[in-house]
Design a protein around this motif. Structure first.
Motif, mmCIF file in Angstrom:
data_model
loop_
_atom_site.group_PDB
_atom_site.id
_atom_site.type_symbol
_atom_site.label_atom_id
_atom_site.label_comp_id
_atom_site.label_asym_id
_atom_site.label_seq_id
_atom_site.Cartn_x
_atom_site.Cartn_y
_atom_site.Cartn_z
ATOM 1 N N PHE A 107 0.840 -1.201 0.000
ATOM 2 C CA PHE A 107 0.000 0.000 0.000
ATOM 3 C C PHE A 107 0.878 1.256 0.000
ATOM 4 C CE2 PHE A 107 -2.919 3.125 1.970
ATOM 5 C CZ PHE A 107 -3.887 3.104 0.985
ATOM 6 N N ARG A 108 1.897 1.280 0.854
ATOM 7 C CA ARG A 108 2.828 2.425 0.886
ATOM 8 C C ARG A 108 3.557 2.567 -0.456
ATOM 9 N NH1 ARG A 108 4.024 4.480 6.035
ATOM 10 N NH2 ARG A 108 3.429 3.122 7.744
ATOM 11 N N ASP A 109 3.951 1.457 -1.039
ATOM 12 C CA ASP A 109 4.640 1.515 -2.336
ATOM 13 C C ASP A 109 3.734 2.131 -3.400
ATOM 14 O OD1 ASP A 109 6.902 0.345 -1.212
ATOM 15 O OD2 ASP A 109 6.490 -1.658 -2.046
ATOM 16 N N LEU A 110 2.463 1.724 -3.422
ATOM 17 C CA LEU A 110 1.512 2.288 -4.374
ATOM 18 C C LEU A 110 1.357 3.792 -4.147
ATOM 19 C CD1 LEU A 110 -0.619 2.009 -6.626
ATOM 20 C CD2 LEU A 110 -2.290 1.517 -4.819
ATOM 21 N N LEU A 111 1.165 4.199 -2.895
ATOM 22 C CA LEU A 111 1.011 5.622 -2.597
ATOM 23 C C LEU A 111 2.267 6.401 -2.984
ATOM 24 C CD1 LEU A 111 -0.870 5.683 0.823
ATOM 25 C CD2 LEU A 111 -1.798 5.942 -1.498
ATOM 26 N N ASN A 112 3.417 5.818 -2.761
ATOM 27 C CA ASN A 112 4.657 6.500 -3.104
ATOM 28 C C ASN A 112 4.745 6.744 -4.604
ATOM 29 O OD1 ASN A 112 7.068 7.587 -1.784
ATOM 30 N ND2 ASN A 112 8.127 6.224 -3.204
ATOM 31 N N ILE A 113 4.396 5.735 -5.393
ATOM 32 C CA ILE A 113 4.409 5.887 -6.853
ATOM 33 C C ILE A 113 3.396 6.950 -7.275
ATOM 34 C CG2 ILE A 113 3.809 4.755 -9.036
ATOM 35 C CD1 ILE A 113 4.895 2.125 -7.693
ATOM 36 N N LEU A 114 2.179 6.852 -6.759
ATOM 37 C CA LEU A 114 1.107 7.752 -7.185
ATOM 38 C C LEU A 114 1.290 9.190 -6.720
ATOM 39 C CD1 LEU A 114 -2.036 5.516 -6.615
ATOM 40 C CD2 LEU A 114 -1.003 6.170 -8.809
ATOM 41 N N LEU A 115 1.771 9.385 -5.505
ATOM 42 C CA LEU A 115 1.763 10.724 -4.921
ATOM 43 C C LEU A 115 3.138 11.374 -4.817
ATOM 44 C CD1 LEU A 115 -0.793 10.090 -2.044
ATOM 45 C CD2 LEU A 115 -1.231 11.053 -4.304
ATOM 46 N N HIS A 116 4.191 10.589 -4.825
ATOM 47 C CA HIS A 116 5.507 11.158 -4.563
ATOM 48 C C HIS A 116 6.490 10.935 -5.712
ATOM 49 C CE1 HIS A 116 8.310 12.936 -1.712
ATOM 50 N NE2 HIS A 116 9.189 12.028 -2.066
ATOM 51 N N GLY A 117 6.216 9.981 -6.571
ATOM 52 C CA GLY A 117 7.151 9.664 -7.647
ATOM 53 C C GLY A 117 7.141 10.707 -8.752
ATOM 54 N N PRO A 118 8.079 10.573 -9.691
ATOM 55 C CA PRO A 118 8.136 11.499 -10.831
ATOM 56 C C PRO A 118 6.811 11.478 -11.599
ATOM 57 C CG PRO A 118 10.057 10.042 -10.799
ATOM 58 C CD PRO A 118 9.106 9.534 -9.764
ATOM 59 N N HIS A 119 6.361 12.660 -12.012
ATOM 60 C CA HIS A 119 5.056 12.749 -12.671
ATOM 61 C C HIS A 119 4.907 14.110 -13.316
ATOM 62 C CE1 HIS A 119 0.744 12.067 -13.224
ATOM 63 N NE2 HIS A 119 0.950 10.821 -12.835
ATOM 64 N N SER A 120 4.037 14.205 -14.309
ATOM 65 C CA SER A 120 3.741 15.495 -14.936
ATOM 66 C C SER A 120 2.860 16.365 -14.049
ATOM 67 C CB SER A 120 3.090 15.297 -16.303
ATOM 68 O OG SER A 120 1.970 14.438 -16.190
ATOM 69 N N LEU A 121 2.080 15.760 -13.154
ATOM 70 C CA LEU A 121 1.359 16.526 -12.133
ATOM 71 C C LEU A 121 2.284 16.680 -10.938
ATOM 72 C CD1 LEU A 121 -2.150 14.768 -12.154
ATOM 73 C CD2 LEU A 121 -1.550 16.971 -13.201
ATOM 74 N N SER A 122 2.270 17.840 -10.322
ATOM 75 C CA SER A 122 3.133 18.038 -9.158
ATOM 76 C C SER A 122 2.655 17.163 -8.003
ATOM 77 C CB SER A 122 3.122 19.505 -8.738
ATOM 78 O OG SER A 122 1.897 19.842 -8.109
ATOM 79 N N ALA A 123 3.543 16.916 -7.061
ATOM 80 C CA ALA A 123 3.160 16.162 -5.865
ATOM 81 C C ALA A 123 2.036 16.886 -5.136
ATOM 82 C CB ALA A 123 4.370 15.969 -4.952
ATOM 83 N N GLY A 124 2.085 18.215 -5.097
ATOM 84 C CA GLY A 124 1.020 18.982 -4.454
ATOM 85 C C GLY A 124 -0.320 18.786 -5.132
#
Length: 186
Positions: free
Chosen positions: A30-47
């Protein structure tokens, strides 16, 4: 008090933190999924991604998750807490990009039912510049937070105090979701 004995001080580990400490073997994926979705590299900012989590949690009336992810979003958005509060109060008048508004509408549809996401909502998001990855991850963030909200509220966990949210916000912003506190009793 949580509905089950978590075997730890719930004031030190409120909300989902106590539940994840109680069952570390389910916490890791679950933490790994959240890390990918919310904290990993992405075109949407983490915020922006945290704002999606806070928005869905607010719609679900999950006070712990809405409070937590509002703090995480505010810490990572230039406009901070005032923007988060505006989005939570009235999506239509909040000063956000039309793309983010379209993505939040998709997230709101997911909160009601995955079947409420329509081709029209997706087309509207694309028209505002959203990519397929952004649309995909918005749906997955919203779905993951429906799960998290029901997990937290379904087991009757307690809310954290201001110190908890401050400490957790700092840790999430710096290290993401894979860094965790471990109860000394475990």
């Amino acid at each position: 008090m949580a509905y089950i004995d978590l075997g730890l001080d719930e004031h030190e580990f409120p909300g989902i933190t106590g539940l994840l400490a109680f069952r570390p073997e389910t916490a890791k994926p679950f933490r790994d999924l959240l890390n990918i979705l919310l904290h990993g590299p992405h075109s949407l900012s983490a915020g922006e991604r945290e704002l999606i989590a806070a928005y869905v949690s607010g719609l679900n009336e999950c006070v712990f998750c809405c409070t937590s992810h509002s703090a995480f979003a505010a810490a990572q958005l230039d406009e901070g807490r005032p923007l988060v509060e505006q989005v939570l109060a009235n999506l239509d008048s909040a000063p956000i990009s039309s793309k983010l508004r379209a993505l939040l509408r998709i997230a709101g549809a997911v909160q009601q039912s995955g079947r409420n996401v329509t081709e029209r909502l997706v087309e509207d998001a694309r028209a505002e510049g959203a990519t397929d990855l952004e649309i995909h991850d918005t749906v997955l963030i919203a779905a993951a937070f429906c799960l998290a909200n029901r997990y937290v509220d379904g087991l009757g966990t307690i809310l954290g105090d201001d110190a908890h949210y401050t400490e957790t916000t700092k840790r999430i912003v710096e290290s993401g979701y894979t860094g965790r506190r471990v109860p000394s009793s475990r």
